[in-house]
Design an enzyme around this catalytic site. Sequence first.
Site, PDB file in Angstrom:
ATOM      1  N   LEU A   1       3.086   3.089   8.867  1.00 24.53           N
ATOM      2  CA  LEU A   1       2.132   3.567  10.137  1.00 24.53           C
ATOM      3  C   LEU A   1       0.597   4.034   9.715  1.00 24.53           C
ATOM      4  O   LEU A   1       0.706   4.582   8.703  1.00 24.53           O
ATOM      5  CB  LEU A   1       2.899   4.844  10.600  1.00 24.53           C
ATOM      6  CG  LEU A   1       4.044   4.333  11.512  1.00 24.53           C
ATOM      7  CD1 LEU A   1       4.812   5.394  12.085  1.00 24.53           C
ATOM      8  CD2 LEU A   1       3.863   3.212  12.532  1.00 24.53           C
TER       9      LEU A   1
ATOM     10  N   HIS B   1      -5.861   9.526  -0.065  1.00 28.04           N
ATOM     11  CA  HIS B   1      -4.880   9.484   0.552  1.00 28.04           C
ATOM     12  C   HIS B   1      -3.366   9.353  -0.175  1.00 28.04           C
ATOM     13  O   HIS B   1      -3.089   7.992  -0.297  1.00 28.04           O
ATOM     14  CB  HIS B   1      -5.041   8.748   1.836  1.00 28.04           C
ATOM     15  CG  HIS B   1      -3.841   8.993   3.013  1.00 28.04           C
ATOM     16  ND1 HIS B   1      -3.917   9.029   4.277  1.00 28.04           N
ATOM     17  CD2 HIS B   1      -2.487   8.855   2.969  1.00 28.04           C
ATOM     18  CE1 HIS B   1      -2.680   9.162   5.045  1.00 28.04           C
ATOM     19  NE2 HIS B   1      -1.948   9.201   3.814  1.00 28.04           N
TER      20      HIS B   1
ATOM     21  N   HIS C   1      -4.803  11.413  11.174  1.00 34.54           N
ATOM     22  CA  HIS C   1      -4.029  10.388  11.264  1.00 34.54           C
ATOM     23  C   HIS C   1      -4.212   9.680  12.700  1.00 34.54           C
ATOM     24  O   HIS C   1      -3.835  10.313  13.624  1.00 34.54           O
ATOM     25  CB  HIS C   1      -2.241  10.737  11.315  1.00 34.54           C
ATOM     26  CG  HIS C   1      -1.560   9.612  11.230  1.00 34.54           C
ATOM     27  ND1 HIS C   1      -0.874   8.899  10.499  1.00 34.54           N
ATOM     28  CD2 HIS C   1      -1.351   8.899  12.490  1.00 34.54           C
ATOM     29  CE1 HIS C   1       0.005   7.779  10.686  1.00 34.54           C
ATOM     30  NE2 HIS C   1      -0.457   7.705  11.962  1.00 34.54           N
TER      31      HIS C   1
ATOM     32  N   ASP D   1      -2.368   5.466   0.779  1.00 32.49           N
ATOM     33  CA  ASP D   1      -1.229   5.866   1.632  1.00 32.49           C
ATOM     34  C   ASP D   1       0.248   5.588   0.887  1.00 32.49           C
ATOM     35  O   ASP D   1       1.067   5.155   1.628  1.00 32.49           O
ATOM     36  CB  ASP D   1      -1.281   5.158   3.081  1.00 32.49           C
ATOM     37  CG  ASP D   1      -0.366   6.015   3.924  1.00 32.49           C
ATOM     38  OD1 ASP D   1       0.011   7.030   3.582  1.00 32.49           O
ATOM     39  OD2 ASP D   1      -0.360   5.399   4.910  1.00 32.49           O
TER      40      ASP D   1
ATOM     41  N   LYS E   1      -5.494  18.004   7.491  1.00 33.70           N
ATOM     42  CA  LYS E   1      -4.821  16.974   7.979  1.00 33.70           C
ATOM     43  C   LYS E   1      -4.608  17.161   9.479  1.00 33.70           C
ATOM     44  O   LYS E   1      -3.608  18.019   9.595  1.00 33.70           O
ATOM     45  CB  LYS E   1      -3.839  16.460   6.986  1.00 33.70           C
ATOM     46  CG  LYS E   1      -2.999  15.422   7.541  1.00 33.70           C
ATOM     47  CD  LYS E   1      -3.635  14.039   7.248  1.00 33.70           C
ATOM     48  CE  LYS E   1      -3.056  12.809   7.968  1.00 33.70           C
ATOM     49  NZ  LYS E   1      -2.873  11.705   7.079  1.00 33.70           N
TER      50      LYS E   1
ATOM     51  N   ALA F   1       8.963   4.600   8.104  1.00 33.72           N
ATOM     52  CA  ALA F   1       7.361   4.265   7.771  1.00 33.72           C
ATOM     53  C   ALA F   1       7.042   4.704   6.378  1.00 33.72           C
ATOM     54  O   ALA F   1       6.916   5.886   6.075  1.00 33.72           O
ATOM     55  CB  ALA F   1       6.556   4.557   8.797  1.00 33.72           C
TER      56      ALA F   1
ATOM     57  N   LEU G   1       2.873  12.488  -2.542  1.00 33.52           N
ATOM     58  CA  LEU G   1       3.698  12.648  -3.579  1.00 33.52           C
ATOM     59  C   LEU G   1       5.264  13.003  -3.485  1.00 33.52           C
ATOM     60  O   LEU G   1       5.824  13.140  -4.145  1.00 33.52           O
ATOM     61  CB  LEU G   1       3.022  13.553  -4.529  1.00 33.52           C
ATOM     62  CG  LEU G   1       1.609  12.651  -5.290  1.00 33.52           C
ATOM     63  CD1 LEU G   1       1.094  13.951  -6.189  1.00 33.52           C
ATOM     64  CD2 LEU G   1       2.023  11.806  -6.218  1.00 33.52           C
ATOM     65  N   ARG G   2       5.257  13.692  -2.269  1.00 31.14           N
ATOM     66  CA  ARG G   2       6.747  14.193  -1.899  1.00 31.14           C
ATOM     67  C   ARG G   2       7.092  15.594  -2.722  1.00 31.14           C
ATOM     68  O   ARG G   2       5.781  16.053  -3.427  1.00 31.14           O
ATOM     69  CB  ARG G   2       7.763  13.262  -2.228  1.00 31.14           C
ATOM     70  CG  ARG G   2       7.379  11.691  -1.464  1.00 31.14           C
ATOM     71  CD  ARG G   2       7.385  11.812   0.143  1.00 31.14           C
ATOM     72  NE  ARG G   2       7.602  10.671   0.690  1.00 31.14           N
ATOM     73  CZ  ARG G   2       6.680  10.500   1.655  1.00 31.14           C
ATOM     74  NH1 ARG G   2       6.075  11.059   2.432  1.00 31.14           N
ATOM     75  NH2 ARG G   2       6.916   9.158   2.160  1.00 31.14           N
TER      76      ARG G   2
END
Length: 371
Positions: free
Chosen positions: A242, A36, A159, A270, A122, A286, A39-40
Amino acid sequence: MQAATQMKRLALAGTAAQMTDISMQDLIIRRPDDWHLHLRDGDMLEAVLPHSSAHFSRAIIMPNLVPPVTDCASASAYRARIERALPKGHDFTPLMTLYLTETTDADDVVAGFESGVIRAVKLYPAGATTNSQSGVRDMEKVYPVLERMAQAGVPLCVHGEVTDPDVDIFDREAVFIERVLEPIRRRFPALRIVMEHITTQEGVAYVRDGAEGIGGTITTHHLIINRNAILVGGIRPHYYCLPIAKRESHRLALREAATSGNARFFLGTDSAPHLDPAKESACGCAGVFSSINTMACLAHVFEQEDALDMLEAFASLNGPGFYRLPVNEATMRLTRRETPVNLPDKIETKSGAVTVFDPMFPIYWDVDAKA
Ligand code: NCD
Ligand code: ZN
Protein backbone atom coordinates in the site's frame (compact mmCIF):
# COMPACT_ATOMS: atom_id res chain seq x y z
CA MET A 1 35.91 12.25 -4.37
CA GLN A 2 35.24 15.64 -5.95
CA ALA A 3 32.09 17.63 -5.32
CA ALA A 4 31.17 16.83 -8.90
CA THR A 5 30.30 13.58 -7.12
CA GLN A 6 29.43 11.57 -10.15
CA MET A 7 31.85 9.65 -12.24
CA LYS A 8 31.12 7.29 -15.01
CA ARG A 9 33.72 5.03 -16.46
CA LEU A 10 33.06 3.08 -19.57
CA ALA A 11 35.67 0.39 -19.89
CA LEU A 12 35.91 -0.58 -23.49
CA ALA A 13 38.21 -3.26 -24.73
CA GLY A 14 40.63 -2.32 -27.46
CA THR A 15 39.41 -3.99 -30.64
CA ALA A 16 36.80 -2.54 -32.94
CA ALA A 17 34.55 -5.57 -32.53
CA GLN A 18 34.53 -5.20 -28.75
CA MET A 19 34.13 -1.47 -28.93
CA THR A 20 30.49 -1.85 -29.86
CA ASP A 21 29.92 -3.88 -26.74
CA ILE A 22 29.97 -1.84 -23.56
CA SER A 23 31.11 -4.65 -21.37
CA MET A 24 31.42 -2.93 -18.04
CA GLN A 25 30.29 0.26 -16.46
CA ASP A 26 31.13 1.73 -13.09
CA LEU A 27 29.08 4.36 -11.44
CA ILE A 28 30.22 6.06 -8.26
CA ILE A 29 27.68 8.04 -6.30
CA ARG A 30 27.51 9.47 -2.83
CA ARG A 31 26.17 6.90 -0.43
CA PRO A 32 22.36 6.83 -0.55
CA ASP A 33 19.80 7.28 2.23
CA ASP A 34 16.39 5.69 2.53
CA TRP A 35 13.71 8.25 3.37
CA HIS A 36 11.01 5.69 4.24
CA LEU A 37 11.88 2.38 5.83
CA HIS A 38 10.21 -0.23 8.04
CA LEU A 39 12.70 -2.02 10.27
CA ARG A 40 10.19 -3.61 12.68
CA ASP A 41 11.53 -4.96 15.97
CA GLY A 42 12.99 -8.10 17.59
CA ASP A 43 13.90 -10.99 15.25
CA MET A 44 12.74 -9.14 12.16
CA LEU A 45 14.78 -6.03 13.01
CA GLU A 46 17.84 -8.19 13.54
CA ALA A 47 17.38 -9.91 10.17
CA VAL A 48 16.54 -6.92 7.98
CA LEU A 49 18.62 -4.09 9.45
CA PRO A 50 21.99 -5.34 8.08
CA HIS A 51 20.61 -5.15 4.53
CA SER A 52 19.73 -1.49 4.92
CA SER A 53 22.84 -0.54 6.85
CA ALA A 54 25.06 -2.28 4.28
CA HIS A 55 23.99 0.18 1.59
CA PHE A 56 22.38 3.20 3.21
CA SER A 57 23.89 5.78 5.55
CA ARG A 58 20.62 6.96 7.06
CA ALA A 59 16.97 6.07 6.96
CA ILE A 60 13.73 7.60 8.12
CA ILE A 61 12.37 4.86 10.36
CA MET A 62 8.64 4.26 10.25
CA PRO A 63 6.92 4.22 13.65
CA ASN A 64 4.15 1.70 12.89
CA LEU A 65 5.24 -0.89 15.43
CA VAL A 66 2.65 -2.63 17.59
CA PRO A 67 2.05 -0.59 19.70
CA PRO A 68 3.14 2.41 17.61
CA VAL A 69 5.95 4.81 18.52
CA THR A 70 3.91 7.78 19.68
CA ASP A 71 6.23 9.72 21.96
CA CYS A 72 9.87 10.72 22.07
CA ALA A 73 10.74 8.41 24.97
CA SER A 74 9.58 5.42 22.89
CA ALA A 75 11.39 6.77 19.83
CA SER A 76 14.65 6.96 21.82
CA ALA A 77 14.17 3.44 23.15
CA TYR A 78 13.44 2.13 19.63
CA ARG A 79 16.48 3.94 18.30
CA ALA A 80 18.63 2.24 20.96
CA ARG A 81 17.26 -1.18 19.92
CA ILE A 82 18.15 -0.42 16.31
CA GLU A 83 21.65 0.66 17.28
CA ARG A 84 22.14 -2.53 19.29
CA ALA A 85 21.10 -4.63 16.29
CA LEU A 86 23.52 -2.86 13.95
CA PRO A 87 26.34 -5.11 12.67
CA LYS A 88 29.85 -4.05 13.72
CA GLY A 89 31.48 -1.74 11.25
CA HIS A 90 28.21 -0.56 9.67
CA ASP A 91 27.87 3.19 9.68
CA PHE A 92 24.14 3.83 9.78
CA THR A 93 22.04 6.50 11.47
CA PRO A 94 18.37 5.81 12.12
CA LEU A 95 16.29 8.98 11.81
CA MET A 96 13.33 8.47 14.08
CA THR A 97 9.72 9.49 13.56
CA LEU A 98 6.62 9.73 15.73
CA TYR A 99 3.29 8.20 14.87
CA LEU A 100 0.70 10.99 14.92
CA THR A 101 -2.44 10.28 16.93
CA GLU A 102 -5.34 12.41 17.99
CA THR A 103 -3.69 12.73 21.41
CA THR A 104 -0.13 13.54 20.32
CA ASP A 105 1.52 16.07 22.64
CA ALA A 106 2.80 19.03 20.57
CA ASP A 107 5.38 19.96 23.24
CA ASP A 108 6.89 16.48 23.07
CA VAL A 109 7.06 16.69 19.25
CA VAL A 110 8.75 20.08 19.17
CA ALA A 111 11.18 19.29 22.01
CA GLY A 112 12.07 15.95 20.38
CA PHE A 113 12.66 17.61 17.02
CA GLU A 114 14.78 20.37 18.48
CA SER A 115 16.95 17.93 20.40
CA GLY A 116 17.34 15.66 17.35
CA VAL A 117 15.52 12.65 18.84
CA ILE A 118 13.02 12.73 15.98
CA ARG A 119 13.24 14.06 12.43
CA ALA A 120 9.61 13.92 11.36
CA VAL A 121 6.08 12.97 12.35
CA LYS A 122 4.09 10.39 10.41
CA LEU A 123 0.43 10.75 9.55
CA TYR A 124 -1.46 7.52 8.94
CA PRO A 125 -5.16 7.92 8.28
CA ALA A 126 -6.72 5.33 10.63
CA GLY A 127 -7.03 1.99 8.86
CA ALA A 128 -5.10 3.04 5.73
CA THR A 129 -2.39 0.40 5.93
CA THR A 130 -0.46 -2.11 8.06
CA ASN A 131 -0.67 -1.26 11.79
CA SER A 132 -2.52 2.00 11.29
CA GLN A 133 -5.41 1.34 13.67
CA SER A 134 -4.21 4.11 15.99
CA GLY A 135 -4.00 6.62 13.14
CA VAL A 136 -5.96 9.81 12.72
CA ARG A 137 -9.75 9.64 12.21
CA ASP A 138 -10.63 13.31 12.49
CA MET A 139 -7.96 15.54 10.96
CA GLU A 140 -9.15 18.61 12.82
CA LYS A 141 -8.11 16.96 16.07
CA VAL A 142 -4.45 17.14 15.01
CA TYR A 143 -4.55 20.71 13.69
CA PRO A 144 -3.04 22.17 16.89
CA VAL A 145 -0.07 19.79 16.58
CA LEU A 146 0.33 20.57 12.88
CA GLU A 147 0.35 24.26 13.70
CA ARG A 148 3.22 23.81 16.15
CA MET A 149 5.06 21.59 13.67
CA ALA A 150 4.73 24.25 10.98
CA GLN A 151 6.18 26.86 13.34
CA ALA A 152 9.06 24.64 14.41
CA GLY A 153 9.85 23.26 10.93
CA VAL A 154 9.02 19.62 11.79
CA PRO A 155 8.33 17.70 8.57
CA LEU A 156 5.05 15.80 8.28
CA CYS A 157 5.37 12.48 6.43
CA VAL A 158 2.05 11.47 4.98
CA HIS A 159 0.56 8.13 4.04
CA GLY A 160 -1.64 9.67 1.39
CA GLU A 161 -4.69 7.47 1.04
CA VAL A 162 -8.26 8.04 2.15
CA THR A 163 -9.92 5.15 3.93
CA ASP A 164 -13.52 5.90 2.97
CA PRO A 165 -14.97 2.50 2.00
CA ASP A 166 -16.82 4.18 -0.87
CA VAL A 167 -13.57 5.19 -2.55
CA ASP A 168 -12.05 2.61 -4.87
CA ILE A 169 -8.64 1.42 -3.67
CA PHE A 170 -7.02 2.57 -6.92
CA ASP A 171 -8.39 6.11 -6.42
CA ARG A 172 -7.51 6.55 -2.78
CA GLU A 173 -4.32 8.52 -3.33
CA ALA A 174 -5.82 11.00 -5.80
CA VAL A 175 -8.85 11.54 -3.54
CA PHE A 176 -6.59 12.05 -0.52
CA ILE A 177 -4.80 14.90 -2.26
CA GLU A 178 -8.06 16.70 -2.89
CA ARG A 179 -9.88 15.98 0.34
CA VAL A 180 -7.11 15.91 2.95
CA LEU A 181 -3.72 17.08 1.75
CA GLU A 182 -4.61 20.28 -0.04
CA PRO A 183 -6.78 21.52 2.85
CA ILE A 184 -3.87 20.86 5.29
CA ARG A 185 -1.44 22.65 3.04
CA ARG A 186 -3.70 25.67 2.66
CA ARG A 187 -4.33 25.90 6.36
CA PHE A 188 -0.64 25.46 7.28
CA PRO A 189 1.31 26.86 4.32
CA ALA A 190 4.58 26.74 6.26
CA LEU A 191 4.24 23.02 7.10
CA ARG A 192 6.89 20.93 5.37
CA ILE A 193 5.20 17.86 3.92
CA VAL A 194 6.53 14.64 2.40
CA MET A 195 3.95 12.84 0.37
CA GLU A 196 5.29 9.35 0.83
CA HIS A 197 5.43 6.50 -1.66
CA ILE A 198 3.53 8.32 -4.38
CA THR A 199 2.01 5.94 -6.91
CA THR A 200 -0.02 8.11 -9.28
CA GLN A 201 0.26 10.80 -11.94
CA GLU A 202 -1.79 12.97 -9.59
CA GLY A 203 0.76 12.44 -6.80
CA VAL A 204 3.62 13.29 -9.13
CA ALA A 205 1.90 16.46 -10.34
CA TYR A 206 1.03 17.54 -6.80
CA VAL A 207 4.61 17.23 -5.62
CA ARG A 208 6.17 18.62 -8.78
CA ASP A 209 3.89 21.62 -9.25
CA GLY A 210 2.81 22.24 -5.67
CA ALA A 211 3.78 24.91 -3.23
CA GLU A 212 7.21 25.16 -1.69
CA GLY A 213 8.04 22.81 1.16
CA ILE A 214 6.54 19.70 -0.46
CA GLY A 215 8.58 16.64 -1.27
CA GLY A 216 7.65 13.17 -2.44
CA THR A 217 9.25 9.79 -1.96
CA ILE A 218 9.06 7.07 -4.57
CA THR A 219 9.69 3.39 -3.93
CA THR A 220 11.81 1.15 -6.09
CA HIS A 221 9.00 -1.32 -6.65
CA HIS A 222 6.56 1.32 -7.89
CA LEU A 223 9.11 2.21 -10.58
CA ILE A 224 9.14 -1.42 -11.69
CA ILE A 225 5.71 -2.98 -11.32
CA ASN A 226 2.22 -1.97 -12.31
CA ARG A 227 -0.94 -3.62 -11.04
CA ASN A 228 -0.68 -6.45 -13.55
CA ALA A 229 2.21 -7.83 -11.50
CA ILE A 230 -0.22 -8.49 -8.65
CA LEU A 231 -3.13 -9.84 -10.62
CA VAL A 232 -2.22 -11.38 -13.98
CA GLY A 233 -1.80 -15.15 -14.27
CA GLY A 234 -2.60 -15.73 -10.60
CA ILE A 235 -2.62 -13.59 -7.50
CA ARG A 236 0.90 -12.68 -6.40
CA PRO A 237 0.84 -11.53 -2.80
CA HIS A 238 4.49 -10.50 -2.67
CA TYR A 239 3.67 -7.59 -4.98
CA TYR A 240 0.84 -6.41 -2.76
CA CYS A 241 1.71 -3.22 -0.90
CA LEU A 242 0.00 0.00 0.00
CA PRO A 243 -0.49 2.27 -1.75
CA ILE A 244 -1.26 -0.46 -4.27
CA ALA A 245 0.58 -0.35 -7.61
CA LYS A 246 -1.55 1.39 -10.25
CA ARG A 247 -1.87 1.09 -14.04
CA GLU A 248 1.07 1.48 -16.40
CA SER A 249 0.59 5.19 -17.19
CA HIS A 250 1.15 5.95 -13.50
CA ARG A 251 4.31 3.88 -13.34
CA LEU A 252 5.67 5.80 -16.33
CA ALA A 253 4.90 9.12 -14.61
CA LEU A 254 6.78 7.92 -11.53
CA ARG A 255 9.76 6.92 -13.67
CA GLU A 256 9.82 10.31 -15.30
CA ALA A 257 9.69 12.05 -11.91
CA ALA A 258 12.38 9.91 -10.29
CA THR A 259 14.80 10.23 -13.19
CA SER A 260 14.14 13.93 -13.81
CA GLY A 261 16.61 15.19 -11.21
CA ASN A 262 13.84 17.39 -9.74
CA ALA A 263 14.93 18.01 -6.13
CA ARG A 264 11.43 17.36 -4.79
CA PHE A 265 11.57 13.64 -5.56
CA PHE A 266 13.71 11.24 -3.54
CA LEU A 267 14.06 7.59 -2.67
CA GLY A 268 11.99 6.04 0.08
CA THR A 269 12.11 2.28 -0.42
CA ASP A 270 9.16 1.55 1.88
CA SER A 271 10.89 -1.78 2.35
CA ALA A 272 8.27 -3.42 4.58
CA PRO A 273 9.06 -7.02 5.54
CA HIS A 274 6.42 -9.53 6.56
CA LEU A 275 6.98 -13.23 7.21
CA ASP A 276 5.98 -15.33 4.21
CA PRO A 277 2.94 -16.96 5.84
CA ALA A 278 1.56 -13.50 6.62
CA LYS A 279 1.88 -12.55 2.94
CA GLU A 280 0.78 -15.89 1.47
CA SER A 281 -2.58 -15.95 3.14
CA ALA A 282 -6.28 -15.51 2.37
CA CYS A 283 -5.91 -12.02 3.84
CA GLY A 284 -2.28 -11.19 3.17
CA CYS A 285 -0.39 -8.25 4.66
CA ALA A 286 0.63 -5.27 2.55
CA GLY A 287 4.35 -4.66 2.15
CA VAL A 288 7.27 -5.42 -0.17
CA PHE A 289 10.72 -6.24 1.20
CA SER A 290 13.28 -4.59 -1.06
CA SER A 291 16.12 -3.07 0.95
CA ILE A 292 18.50 -5.83 -0.12
CA ASN A 293 18.27 -5.28 -3.89
CA THR A 294 16.94 -1.74 -4.12
CA MET A 295 20.12 -0.05 -5.31
CA ALA A 296 20.78 -2.74 -7.93
CA CYS A 297 17.18 -2.50 -9.17
CA LEU A 298 17.34 1.29 -9.26
CA ALA A 299 20.52 1.23 -11.31
CA HIS A 300 18.69 -1.02 -13.77
CA VAL A 301 15.71 1.36 -13.93
CA PHE A 302 17.88 4.47 -14.37
CA GLU A 303 19.93 2.68 -17.00
CA GLN A 304 16.73 1.75 -18.90
CA GLU A 305 15.70 5.40 -18.77
CA ASP A 306 19.14 6.50 -19.95
CA ALA A 307 19.38 8.50 -16.73
CA LEU A 308 22.21 6.92 -14.73
CA ASP A 309 23.54 10.43 -14.19
CA MET A 310 20.36 11.22 -12.20
CA LEU A 311 20.56 8.27 -9.82
CA GLU A 312 22.68 10.15 -7.31
CA ALA A 313 20.24 13.07 -7.17
CA PHE A 314 17.33 10.72 -6.50
CA ALA A 315 19.03 8.38 -4.01
CA SER A 316 21.66 10.55 -2.33
CA LEU A 317 21.15 14.29 -2.78
CA ASN A 318 17.50 15.32 -2.93
CA GLY A 319 16.47 13.69 0.36
CA PRO A 320 19.08 15.45 2.51
CA GLY A 321 18.15 18.63 0.66
CA PHE A 322 14.55 18.32 1.78
CA TYR A 323 15.40 17.26 5.34
CA ARG A 324 18.07 19.99 5.60
CA LEU A 325 20.82 17.51 6.39
CA PRO A 326 24.30 17.29 4.89
CA VAL A 327 24.83 14.85 2.03
CA ASN A 328 26.94 11.78 2.78
CA GLU A 329 30.67 12.01 2.23
CA ALA A 330 31.13 8.27 1.69
CA THR A 331 30.53 6.81 -1.74
CA MET A 332 29.05 3.70 -3.30
CA ARG A 333 30.17 1.97 -6.46
CA LEU A 334 27.68 0.33 -8.77
CA THR A 335 29.19 -1.92 -11.39
CA ARG A 336 27.38 -3.35 -14.37
CA ARG A 337 28.38 -6.97 -14.92
CA GLU A 338 28.15 -8.93 -18.14
CA THR A 339 26.17 -11.71 -16.53
CA PRO A 340 23.41 -11.45 -13.94
CA VAL A 341 24.45 -11.14 -10.31
CA ASN A 342 23.11 -13.54 -7.72
CA LEU A 343 20.77 -12.13 -5.13
CA PRO A 344 18.75 -14.22 -2.69
CA ASP A 345 15.04 -14.86 -3.27
CA LYS A 346 14.43 -14.93 0.46
CA ILE A 347 16.15 -14.01 3.69
CA GLU A 348 15.84 -16.00 6.89
CA THR A 349 14.80 -14.57 10.23
CA LYS A 350 14.61 -16.44 13.53
CA SER A 351 10.85 -16.52 13.03
CA GLY A 352 10.80 -17.62 9.39
CA ALA A 353 11.52 -16.51 5.84
CA VAL A 354 10.83 -13.19 4.14
CA THR A 355 10.57 -13.05 0.35
CA VAL A 356 12.72 -10.46 -1.40
CA PHE A 357 11.18 -8.19 -4.06
CA ASP A 358 11.53 -9.90 -7.45
CA PRO A 359 11.84 -7.23 -10.17
CA MET A 360 11.10 -9.85 -12.85
CA PHE A 361 14.25 -8.96 -14.77
CA PRO A 362 17.79 -10.22 -14.32
CA ILE A 363 19.92 -7.84 -12.29
CA TYR A 364 23.32 -6.96 -13.76
CA TRP A 365 24.36 -4.34 -11.22
CA ASP A 366 26.71 -5.15 -8.37
CA VAL A 367 26.77 -2.82 -5.39
CA ASP A 368 29.92 -2.03 -3.45
CA ALA A 369 29.00 0.29 -0.63
CA LYS A 370 32.61 0.72 0.47
CA ALA A 371 33.78 2.37 -2.72
C1 NCD B 1 3.74 -0.94 5.26
C2 NCD B 1 4.00 -1.92 6.41
O1 NCD B 1 3.95 -3.13 6.17
O2 NCD B 1 4.27 -1.47 7.52
N1 NCD B 1 3.11 -1.63 4.18
C3 NCD B 1 3.10 -1.27 2.89
O3 NCD B 1 2.41 -1.93 2.10
N2 NCD B 1 3.79 -0.26 2.45
C4 NCD B 1 2.94 0.22 5.73
C5 NCD B 1 2.91 1.36 4.76
O4 NCD B 1 3.91 2.05 4.56
O5 NCD B 1 1.85 1.59 4.17
ZN1 ZN C 1 5.72 2.37 4.57
